[in-house]
Design a protein around this motif. Structure first.
Motif, PDB file in Angstrom:
ATOM      1  N   SER A  49       0.832  -1.195   0.000  1.00  0.00           N
ATOM      2  CA  SER A  49       0.000   0.000   0.000  1.00  0.00           C
ATOM      3  C   SER A  49       0.868   1.248   0.000  1.00  0.00           C
ATOM      4  CB  SER A  49      -0.909  -0.002   1.227  1.00  0.00           C
ATOM      5  OG  SER A  49      -1.615   1.217   1.306  1.00  0.00           O
ATOM      6  N   THR A  50       0.502   2.236  -0.812  1.00  0.00           N
ATOM      7  CA  THR A  50       1.247   3.494  -0.860  1.00  0.00           C
ATOM      8  C   THR A  50       0.407   4.693  -0.461  1.00  0.00           C
ATOM      9  OG1 THR A  50       0.695   3.730  -3.214  1.00  0.00           O
ATOM     10  CG2 THR A  50       2.794   2.667  -2.666  1.00  0.00           C
ATOM     11  N   SER A  51      -0.915   4.604  -0.635  1.00  0.00           N
ATOM     12  CA  SER A  51      -1.802   5.711  -0.275  1.00  0.00           C
ATOM     13  C   SER A  51      -3.213   5.173  -0.113  1.00  0.00           C
ATOM     14  CB  SER A  51      -1.775   6.799  -1.353  1.00  0.00           C
ATOM     15  OG  SER A  51      -2.436   6.345  -2.520  1.00  0.00           O
ATOM     16  N   GLU A  52      -4.151   6.069   0.170  1.00  0.00           N
ATOM     17  CA  GLU A  52      -5.539   5.657   0.326  1.00  0.00           C
ATOM     18  C   GLU A  52      -6.153   5.260  -1.008  1.00  0.00           C
ATOM     19  OE1 GLU A  52      -7.691   8.760   2.222  1.00  0.00           O
ATOM     20  OE2 GLU A  52      -6.666   8.544   4.152  1.00  0.00           O
ATOM     21  N   ASP A  53      -5.527   5.685  -2.101  1.00  0.00           N
ATOM     22  CA  ASP A  53      -6.107   5.448  -3.422  1.00  0.00           C
ATOM     23  C   ASP A  53      -5.418   4.358  -4.222  1.00  0.00           C
ATOM     24  OD1 ASP A  53      -7.934   7.599  -3.032  1.00  0.00           O
ATOM     25  OD2 ASP A  53      -6.322   9.002  -3.520  1.00  0.00           O
ATOM     26  N   GLU A  62      11.489 -13.906 -14.888  1.00  0.00           N
ATOM     27  CA  GLU A  62      12.693 -14.725 -15.034  1.00  0.00           C
ATOM     28  C   GLU A  62      12.793 -15.242 -16.468  1.00  0.00           C
ATOM     29  OE1 GLU A  62      14.638 -17.895 -12.120  1.00  0.00           O
ATOM     30  OE2 GLU A  62      12.977 -18.755 -13.278  1.00  0.00           O
ATOM     31  N   CYS A  63      14.023 -15.192 -17.019  1.00  0.00           N
ATOM     32  CA  CYS A  63      14.243 -15.695 -18.382  1.00  0.00           C
ATOM     33  C   CYS A  63      14.191 -17.219 -18.368  1.00  0.00           C
ATOM     34  CB  CYS A  63      15.594 -15.209 -18.912  1.00  0.00           C
ATOM     35  SG  CYS A  63      15.990 -15.878 -20.561  1.00  0.00           S
ATOM     36  N   GLU A  64      13.466 -17.779 -19.299  1.00  0.00           N
ATOM     37  CA  GLU A  64      13.320 -19.225 -19.379  1.00  0.00           C
ATOM     38  C   GLU A  64      14.625 -19.916 -19.812  1.00  0.00           C
ATOM     39  OE1 GLU A  64       8.745 -19.980 -20.620  1.00  0.00           O
ATOM     40  OE2 GLU A  64      10.010 -19.083 -22.172  1.00  0.00           O
ATOM     41  N   VAL A  65      15.565 -19.142 -20.413  1.00  0.00           N
ATOM     42  CA  VAL A  65      16.811 -19.728 -20.939  1.00  0.00           C
ATOM     43  C   VAL A  65      17.976 -19.515 -19.981  1.00  0.00           C
ATOM     44  CG1 VAL A  65      18.490 -19.700 -22.849  1.00  0.00           C
ATOM     45  CG2 VAL A  65      16.029 -19.459 -23.316  1.00  0.00           C
ATOM     46  N   CYS A  66      18.296 -18.236 -19.668  1.00  0.00           N
ATOM     47  CA  CYS A  66      19.488 -17.951 -18.864  1.00  0.00           C
ATOM     48  C   CYS A  66      19.186 -17.673 -17.405  1.00  0.00           C
ATOM     49  CB  CYS A  66      20.257 -16.768 -19.468  1.00  0.00           C
ATOM     50  SG  CYS A  66      19.366 -15.195 -19.337  1.00  0.00           S
ATOM     51  N   LEU A  67      17.910 -17.709 -17.027  1.00  0.00           N
ATOM     52  CA  LEU A  67      17.455 -17.476 -15.650  1.00  0.00           C
ATOM     53  C   LEU A  67      17.743 -16.048 -15.159  1.00  0.00           C
ATOM     54  CD1 LEU A  67      18.472 -20.853 -13.949  1.00  0.00           C
ATOM     55  CD2 LEU A  67      16.360 -20.239 -15.132  1.00  0.00           C
ATOM     56  N   TYR A  68      17.930 -15.153 -16.088  1.00  0.00           N
ATOM     57  CA  TYR A  68      18.086 -13.739 -15.741  1.00  0.00           C
ATOM     58  C   TYR A  68      16.782 -13.258 -15.094  1.00  0.00           C
ATOM     59  CZ  TYR A  68      17.884  -8.683 -16.541  1.00  0.00           C
ATOM     60  OH  TYR A  68      17.708  -7.330 -16.398  1.00  0.00           O
ATOM     61  N   MET A  69      16.861 -12.457 -14.018  1.00  0.00           N
ATOM     62  CA  MET A  69      15.668 -11.986 -13.298  1.00  0.00           C
ATOM     63  C   MET A  69      15.545 -10.471 -13.434  1.00  0.00           C
ATOM     64  SD  MET A  69      15.444 -14.333  -9.880  1.00  0.00           S
ATOM     65  CE  MET A  69      13.748 -13.843  -9.661  1.00  0.00           C
ATOM     66  N   GLU A  70      14.292 -10.041 -13.505  1.00  0.00           N
ATOM     67  CA  GLU A  70      13.997  -8.613 -13.645  1.00  0.00           C
ATOM     68  C   GLU A  70      12.761  -8.289 -12.800  1.00  0.00           C
ATOM     69  OE1 GLU A  70      14.524  -6.643 -17.549  1.00  0.00           O
ATOM     70  OE2 GLU A  70      12.386  -6.174 -17.356  1.00  0.00           O
ATOM     71  N   THR A  71      12.761  -7.149 -12.158  1.00  0.00           N
ATOM     72  CA  THR A  71      11.640  -6.718 -11.309  1.00  0.00           C
ATOM     73  C   THR A  71      11.065  -5.414 -11.831  1.00  0.00           C
ATOM     74  OG1 THR A  71      12.612  -7.769  -9.355  1.00  0.00           O
ATOM     75  CG2 THR A  71      10.924  -6.101  -8.973  1.00  0.00           C
ATOM     76  N   LYS A  72       9.764  -5.377 -11.944  1.00  0.00           N
ATOM     77  CA  LYS A  72       9.068  -4.170 -12.396  1.00  0.00           C
ATOM     78  C   LYS A  72       7.970  -3.820 -11.389  1.00  0.00           C
ATOM     79  CE  LYS A  72      11.190  -3.886 -16.413  1.00  0.00           C
ATOM     80  NZ  LYS A  72      12.036  -2.734 -16.808  1.00  0.00           N
ATOM     81  N   SER A  73       7.709  -2.539 -11.219  1.00  0.00           N
ATOM     82  CA  SER A  73       6.640  -2.111 -10.307  1.00  0.00           C
ATOM     83  C   SER A  73       5.661  -1.216 -11.050  1.00  0.00           C
ATOM     84  CB  SER A  73       7.224  -1.362  -9.100  1.00  0.00           C
ATOM     85  OG  SER A  73       7.891  -0.190  -9.509  1.00  0.00           O
ATOM     86  N   LEU A  74       4.394  -1.271 -10.589  1.00  0.00           N
ATOM     87  CA  LEU A  74       3.330  -0.500 -11.240  1.00  0.00           C
ATOM     88  C   LEU A  74       2.313  -0.069 -10.189  1.00  0.00           C
ATOM     89  CD1 LEU A  74       2.006   0.433 -13.947  1.00  0.00           C
ATOM     90  CD2 LEU A  74       0.756  -1.742 -13.917  1.00  0.00           C
ATOM     91  N   SER A  75       1.969   1.208 -10.192  1.00  0.00           N
ATOM     92  CA  SER A  75       0.933   1.712  -9.266  1.00  0.00           C
ATOM     93  C   SER A  75      -0.443   1.454  -9.864  1.00  0.00           C
ATOM     94  CB  SER A  75       1.115   3.216  -9.028  1.00  0.00           C
ATOM     95  OG  SER A  75       2.303   3.463  -8.306  1.00  0.00           O
ATOM     96  N   ILE A  76      -1.308   0.856  -9.059  1.00  0.00           N
ATOM     97  CA  ILE A  76      -2.664   0.544  -9.521  1.00  0.00           C
ATOM     98  C   ILE A  76      -3.671   0.972  -8.454  1.00  0.00           C
ATOM     99  CG2 ILE A  76      -1.956  -1.391 -10.974  1.00  0.00           C
ATOM    100  CD1 ILE A  76      -2.807  -3.265  -8.714  1.00  0.00           C
ATOM    101  N   PRO A  77      -4.910   1.267  -8.846  1.00  0.00           N
ATOM    102  CA  PRO A  77      -5.942   1.631  -7.867  1.00  0.00           C
ATOM    103  C   PRO A  77      -6.283   0.434  -6.970  1.00  0.00           C
ATOM    104  CG  PRO A  77      -6.586   2.262 -10.083  1.00  0.00           C
ATOM    105  CD  PRO A  77      -5.399   1.363 -10.228  1.00  0.00           C
ATOM    106  N   HIS A  78      -6.658   0.739  -5.723  1.00  0.00           N
ATOM    107  CA  HIS A  78      -7.111  -0.316  -4.820  1.00  0.00           C
ATOM    108  C   HIS A  78      -8.358  -0.994  -5.377  1.00  0.00           C
ATOM    109  CE1 HIS A  78      -4.318   0.497  -1.612  1.00  0.00           C
ATOM    110  NE2 HIS A  78      -4.705   1.757  -1.503  1.00  0.00           N
TER     111      HIS A  78
END
Length: 248
Positions: A49-53, A62-78
């Motif tokens: 949670s980041t705010s009331e809204d 994760e890459c299916e071949v080299c197992l490289y990992m990546e993280t992404k974030s996205l703000s969405i409404p509650h």
């Protein structure tokens, strides 16, 4: 000309299809930037949670071949889900609705308070009728019950020989039969059938009748207003009744 036109349409349709395919792919998914050979596959998503809204969706890929990992974030409404709803009286015009909610993603709990107009109907409660809200139970208005006053006039008799000497009195119980009255009962003489005889009669608020000297033998018809004052549960009521006084 026809062939060129057909070719343009085919290329246009192909471009639209490609755009739709790209648009429909999962957010942040695509070719691995590390090995350039495999596709990034979504592993899990956590929410904070980041705010009331809004809340933040943190997704790991994760890459299916080299197992490289990546993280992404996205703000969405509650995405709130109602846990509990309670209603409390607020005034004679409104009640308040207290709604407890929790986000289905980040589990943030919150309370929302709104005001609503009463949805009221008349209902019977004992001797009274009350205008009560169907939602919160607030009594908005009370209507008293009809006064069950029942009264009848009797025929009272006065001896002429006694009336010649002094005025005579007729007790209330000898002149009226009353029952069921709610509240104090009072009496008021309105008229005598022959107006010229009105001066010979007097009535107290308690219903006692005084017949004055000088009245001749005969039957006299009196009209009386009888009022029951009512109380917290019953309305006041007034009835007009008639009684006879016979002097013989």
């Amino acid at each position: 000309m026809v062939k060129r036109f057909d070719t343009k349409i085919i290329f246009l349709i192909a471009a639209v299809v490609m755009l739709l395919v790209l648009w429909a792919r999962p957010v942040h998914a695509g070719t691995c930037p590390h090995c350039k050979a495999g596709d990034l596959k979504q592993i899990d998503t956590t929410y904070t949670s980041t705010s009331e809204d809004t809340c933040v969706a943190v997704t790991n890929y994760e890459c299916e071949v080299c197992l490289y990992m990546e993280t992404k974030s996205l703000s969405i409404p509650h995405a709130f889900n109602v846990l509990e709803k309670t209603v409390e009286p607020l005034s004679l015009q409104q009640h308040k609705v207290i709604t407890s909610e929790a986000c289905t993603n980040c589990k943030l709990e919150t309370k929302r308070i709104t005001k609503e107009n009463h949805d009221a109907v008349w209902v019977k409660e004992g001797d009274k009728s009350v205008y009560k809200c169907k939602v919160c139970g607030q009594v908005i208005k009370t209507q008293k019950a009809k006064n069950p006053l029942s009264i009848k006039g009797k025929t009272a008799k006065v001896k002429y020989s006694k009336l010649q000497k002094k005025k005579q009195t007729i007790k209330t119980s000898k002149a009226f039969t009353a029952s069921g009255a709610q509240g104090r009962v009072t009496y008021k003489l309105v008229s005598v059938k022959e107006a010229r005889f009105m001066k010979y009669f007097k009535m107290t608020s308690a219903g006692k009748i005084t017949v004055k000297k000088g009245l001749k033998k005969g039957t006299y018809k009196l009209k009386v207003n009888v009022t029951a004052a009512g109380n917290a549960n019953y309305d006041a009521a007034t009835k007009v009744i008639k009684l006879k006084v016979i002097v013989k």
